[in-house]
Design a protein around this motif. Structure first.
Motif, short mmCIF file in Angstrom:
data_model
loop_
_atom_site.label_atom_id
_atom_site.label_comp_id
_atom_site.label_asym_id
_atom_site.label_seq_id
_atom_site.Cartn_x
_atom_site.Cartn_y
_atom_site.Cartn_z
N ALA A 42 -10.88 12.60 -13.33
CA ALA A 42 -10.18 12.53 -12.04
C ALA A 42 -8.67 12.59 -12.21
CB ALA A 42 -10.59 11.26 -11.29
N LYS A 43 -8.16 12.05 -13.29
CA LYS A 43 -6.71 12.06 -13.53
C LYS A 43 -6.21 13.49 -13.72
CE LYS A 43 -3.15 9.84 -16.35
NZ LYS A 43 -2.46 10.86 -17.09
N LEU A 44 -6.90 14.27 -14.54
CA LEU A 44 -6.54 15.67 -14.73
C LEU A 44 -6.65 16.44 -13.42
CD1 LEU A 44 -5.87 18.11 -16.56
CD2 LEU A 44 -8.32 18.29 -17.04
N TYR A 45 -7.64 16.11 -12.62
CA TYR A 45 -7.84 16.76 -11.33
C TYR A 45 -6.61 16.61 -10.44
CZ TYR A 45 -10.30 18.18 -7.07
OH TYR A 45 -10.69 18.82 -5.92
N VAL A 46 -6.14 15.38 -10.26
CA VAL A 46 -5.04 15.14 -9.31
C VAL A 46 -3.68 15.60 -9.80
CG1 VAL A 46 -6.26 13.25 -8.16
CG2 VAL A 46 -4.64 12.73 -10.00
N GLU A 47 -3.54 15.91 -11.08
CA GLU A 47 -2.27 16.40 -11.61
C GLU A 47 -1.83 17.71 -10.96
OE1 GLU A 47 -2.60 16.66 -15.85
OE2 GLU A 47 -2.60 14.49 -16.10
N ASN A 48 -2.74 18.38 -10.30
CA ASN A 48 -2.46 19.67 -9.69
C ASN A 48 -2.00 19.58 -8.24
OD1 ASN A 48 -3.47 21.60 -11.88
ND2 ASN A 48 -5.10 20.09 -11.70
N PHE A 49 -1.90 18.36 -7.71
CA PHE A 49 -1.64 18.16 -6.29
C PHE A 49 -0.31 17.45 -6.05
CE2 PHE A 49 -6.11 18.68 -6.87
CZ PHE A 49 -6.52 19.43 -5.78
N SER A 50 0.27 17.71 -4.87
CA SER A 50 1.49 17.02 -4.47
C SER A 50 1.15 15.59 -4.05
CB SER A 50 2.18 17.76 -3.32
OG SER A 50 1.42 17.64 -2.14
N GLU A 51 2.16 14.74 -4.01
CA GLU A 51 1.97 13.33 -3.65
C GLU A 51 1.37 13.15 -2.26
OE1 GLU A 51 2.57 10.45 -5.49
OE2 GLU A 51 2.82 11.83 -7.18
N ASP A 52 1.72 14.04 -1.34
CA ASP A 52 1.26 13.88 0.05
C ASP A 52 0.17 14.90 0.42
OD1 ASP A 52 2.94 16.05 -0.06
OD2 ASP A 52 4.00 15.60 1.79
N VAL A 53 -0.65 15.26 -0.55
CA VAL A 53 -1.73 16.22 -0.33
C VAL A 53 -2.65 15.78 0.81
CG1 VAL A 53 -3.23 15.17 -2.10
CG2 VAL A 53 -3.55 17.57 -1.46
N LYS A 54 -3.16 16.76 1.52
CA LYS A 54 -4.12 16.51 2.59
C LYS A 54 -5.32 17.43 2.36
CE LYS A 54 -0.69 15.13 6.04
NZ LYS A 54 -0.52 13.90 5.40
N VAL A 55 -6.52 16.85 2.47
CA VAL A 55 -7.75 17.62 2.28
C VAL A 55 -8.52 17.60 3.59
CG1 VAL A 55 -9.90 17.86 0.99
CG2 VAL A 55 -7.83 17.04 -0.18
N TYR A 56 -8.83 18.79 4.08
CA TYR A 56 -9.57 18.95 5.33
C TYR A 56 -10.94 19.56 5.04
CZ TYR A 56 -5.07 18.27 7.64
OH TYR A 56 -3.87 17.75 8.07
N MET A 57 -11.95 19.06 5.72
CA MET A 57 -13.32 19.58 5.57
C MET A 57 -13.72 20.28 6.87
SD MET A 57 -14.40 18.62 2.53
CE MET A 57 -16.16 18.79 2.64
N TYR A 58 -14.35 21.43 6.73
CA TYR A 58 -14.85 22.15 7.88
C TYR A 58 -16.12 21.47 8.35
CZ TYR A 58 -16.18 26.10 10.81
OH TYR A 58 -16.51 26.89 11.88
N GLY A 59 -16.18 21.16 9.63
CA GLY A 59 -17.31 20.44 10.18
C GLY A 59 -18.24 21.31 11.01
N GLU A 60 -19.36 20.74 11.36
CA GLU A 60 -20.34 21.44 12.18
C GLU A 60 -19.81 21.75 13.57
OE1 GLU A 60 -24.37 20.00 12.09
OE2 GLU A 60 -24.08 19.21 10.08
N ASP A 61 -18.77 21.04 13.99
CA ASP A 61 -18.18 21.29 15.30
C ASP A 61 -17.23 22.50 15.30
OD1 ASP A 61 -16.01 20.30 13.89
OD2 ASP A 61 -15.55 18.71 15.31
#
Length: 148
Positions: A42-61
């Motif tokens: 997980a540490k290596l994963y987050v090294e690629n992101f900015s401090e204020d990253v936002k993740v959005y998921m596409y929903g059924e709606d």
């Protein structure tokens, strides 16, 4: 003195190229993310992101909903995901770069028992520092119900 001046001018001229050579490309960031998942890091994963990253998921709606806000929340989310799915494996299928975005289509196997993986598409938006500031995720509705 003339030789010293030439050396200084050469170094000054080459400095911008050296900086650019050390920047991580968008496709390298995507590859690092997949590598981190496959290494359960997980540490290596987050090294690629900015401090204020936002993740959005596409929903059924038909809308994107904010699921992760900030790098600490992303770390906790990924650490929990890797803990809950210790056999998860990712494989990149396609990468497409358009301006400050990279679209990645990857296949995910949550368990080695599954012969077929599940398609996931992420649209990564990069900030001016070259890190990922936003992710829009589209995944199969039944991705997590496919676990055996």
């Amino acid at each position: 003195m003339k030789k010293t001046r030439q050396i200084v001018l050469t170094v000054i001229a080459l400095f911008p190229m050296l900086i650019c050579a050390q920047e991580v490309s968008k496709s390298d960031r995507a590859k690092n993310i997949v590598k981190a998942v496959n290494q359960k890091d997980a540490k290596l994963y987050v090294e690629n992101f900015s401090e204020d990253v936002k993740v959005y998921m596409y929903g059924e709606d038909g809308n994107f909903a904010l699921r992760v806000n900030g790098i600490e929340a992303l770390y906790e989310n990924r650490a929990e995901h890797l803990k809950n799915h210790p056999d998860v494996r990712n494989e990149i299928q396609h990468l497409a770069e358009i301006d400050n975005r990279l679209i990645m289509h990857d296949i995910v196997w949550l368990t080695p028992d599954r012969e077929e993986g599940s398609s996931v598409v992420e649209i990564f938006t990069f900030d001016e520092t070259g890190k990922i500031a936003r992710v829009d995720v589209i995944q199969q509705k039944n991705l997590f119900s496919q676990e055996e």
